[in-house]
Write a protein that holds these residues in place. Structure first.
Motif, PDB file in Angstrom:
ATOM      1  N   ALA A 279      -6.686  -6.690  18.395  1.00 19.69           N
ATOM      2  CA  ALA A 279      -7.754  -7.667  18.566  1.00 19.69           C
ATOM      3  C   ALA A 279      -7.522  -8.553  19.775  1.00 19.69           C
ATOM      4  O   ALA A 279      -8.473  -9.129  20.345  1.00 19.69           O
ATOM      5  CB  ALA A 279      -7.889  -8.509  17.303  1.00 19.69           C
ATOM      6  N   GLU A 280      -6.264  -8.685  20.189  1.00 23.72           N
ATOM      7  CA  GLU A 280      -5.962  -9.525  21.348  1.00 23.72           C
ATOM      8  C   GLU A 280      -6.171  -8.795  22.689  1.00 23.72           C
ATOM      9  O   GLU A 280      -6.187  -9.422  23.760  1.00 23.72           O
ATOM     10  CB  GLU A 280      -4.519 -10.011  21.255  1.00 23.72           C
ATOM     11  N   VAL A 281      -6.326  -7.429  22.613  1.00 28.34           N
ATOM     12  CA  VAL A 281      -6.505  -6.664  23.863  1.00 28.34           C
ATOM     13  C   VAL A 281      -7.787  -7.052  24.600  1.00 28.34           C
ATOM     14  O   VAL A 281      -7.770  -7.326  25.818  1.00 28.34           O
ATOM     15  CB  VAL A 281      -6.460  -5.155  23.562  1.00 28.34           C
ATOM     16  N   PRO A 282      -8.959  -7.087  23.929  1.00 32.62           N
ATOM     17  CA  PRO A 282     -10.168  -7.488  24.661  1.00 32.62           C
ATOM     18  C   PRO A 282     -10.055  -8.882  25.268  1.00 32.62           C
ATOM     19  O   PRO A 282     -10.556  -9.143  26.372  1.00 32.62           O
ATOM     20  CB  PRO A 282     -11.260  -7.429  23.585  1.00 32.62           C
ATOM     21  N   LEU A 283      -9.371  -9.767  24.533  1.00 31.62           N
ATOM     22  CA  LEU A 283      -9.207 -11.111  25.080  1.00 31.62           C
ATOM     23  C   LEU A 283      -8.355 -11.087  26.346  1.00 31.62           C
ATOM     24  O   LEU A 283      -8.625 -11.810  27.335  1.00 31.62           O
ATOM     25  CB  LEU A 283      -8.565 -12.019  24.036  1.00 31.62           C
ATOM     26  N   ALA A 284      -7.309 -10.233  26.307  1.00 34.94           N
ATOM     27  CA  ALA A 284      -6.445 -10.133  27.496  1.00 34.94           C
ATOM     28  C   ALA A 284      -7.202  -9.515  28.675  1.00 34.94           C
ATOM     29  O   ALA A 284      -7.024  -9.921  29.839  1.00 34.94           O
ATOM     30  CB  ALA A 284      -5.208  -9.305  27.147  1.00 34.94           C
TER      31      ALA A 284
END
Length: 333
Positions: A279-284
């Motif tokens: 879930a943190e990949v798109p934010l990154a």
């Protein structure tokens, strides 16, 4: 009037004679005199006063004198006042004297006052008594149960009648000896072949010590084969071991189930961590776009690489892909 006076005097005379002969038993005194027993009228009157039946004392004294016993009226009267049975004591003394058994008057009265039948004891001493034991069950060394019945021939021990144990003690000791003898046998067949071994072993134990009897013989009347106690004990032990094994197996199964559930929980925890990381990949990626560290072409190249990787995985594992699709479709529904 004179007739009534004469009648009163006659009745008074009859009553006076009755009272006189009651307190002064002349007939009893005369009977004792001609029987060779010296008892005075004064002694007979004093017996009445002390509430001792003179006829009982005099008749017992006559019987003892005729049998050759040297007793006095005072001895018999004392024993009666103590609560003893005078005729029984006299019969016991006569029987013991005729059978050449040593039994004194003091000893006989002591036995009688102790609550034992002294005449029966003398009879048992002359004519031994047979006591049949109840069924005694014992187990031989090979695990076979034997049920024995014994007949014990006893003779009364006059010297130990006072304070000596009774028949119940004899039966208990004989039963204990039978159990010990059978238990020491290697096999039940040895006992069945030679039951006299039990008698010999029991007699050697001196079971009549401290009792009012003397054991003359012990005869085994019957020996029956009972249950196979050894096999029954082994069966019970096997059942107990089976229950213990089942309990241990259930314990191991419960531990395995608990461990499996624990591993599933850890797997779910790891999956949750992966989902959080994904879930943190798109934010990154978004942050990389804003900071200028990632261009649009670079993003498309990354998507192409991911698509190429998924295609190769689908070619390598087609079943896994189909199941993944079905799972995805069911999740969408």
């Amino acid at each position: 009037m004179e007739n009534y006076t004469v009648l009163i005097w006659v009745i008074g005379g009859i009553v006076a004679l009755f009272i006189f002969f009651y307190f002064i038993p002349v007939n009893l005194w005369f009977t004792a005199l001609i029987s060779g027993v010296r008892v005075s009228l004064v002694e007979l009157v004093l017996m009445r006063v002390r509430k001792v039946p003179p006829s009982l004392i005099v008749n017992s004294l006559i019987t003892a004198t005729k049998a050759g016993l040297d007793l006095s009226s005072k001895d018999l009267e004392t024993h009666y006042l103590a609560g003893g049975n005078v005729p029984t004591v006299i019969k016991a003394l006569i029987s013991a004297d005729k059978a050449n058994i040593t039994l004194g008057f003091q000893q006989a009265t002591a036995i009688d006052l102790a609550g034992r039948d002294v005449f029966e004891a003398v009879q048992i001493s002359v004519n031994p008594k047979v006591i049949t034991t109840p069924k005694v069950a014992a187990v031989a060394a090979d695990g076979i149960q034997l049920v024995a019945i014994a007949r014990v021939t006893v003779r009364a021990n006059i010297q130990q009648l006072v304070g000596g144990a009774g028949e119940d003690t004899i039966l208990a000791r004989v039963g204990e000896g039978i159990v010990t003898s059978i238990g020491s046998a290697g096999t039940h067949k040895e006992v069945l072949e030679n039951p006299d071994k039990i008698s010999k072993l029991v007699l050697q134990r001196g079971l009549d010590a401290g009792t009012a009897f003397e054991i003359l013989s012990i005869d085994i009347a019957d020996v029956d084969v009972g249950q196979n106690i050894g096999a029954q004990l082994q069966t019970d032990q096997a059942q107990a071991d089976l229950k213990v094994a089942e309990a241990k197996a259930e314990e191991r199964r419960a531990m395995a189930v608990a461990e499996e559930q624990e591993m599933k929980a850890k797997s779910q925890e790891a999956r949750a961590k992966v989902i959080l990381a994904e879930a943190e990949v798109p934010l990154a990626v978004a942050e990389a776009f804003r900071s200028g560290n990632l261009g649009i072409m670079d993003y498309y190249k990354l998507e192409n690489i991911q698509a190429d990787t998924d295609m190769r995985d689908s070619i390598a594992n087609p079943q896994q892909k189909s199941s993944t699709k079905r799972k995805g479709s069911s999740d969408k529904k």
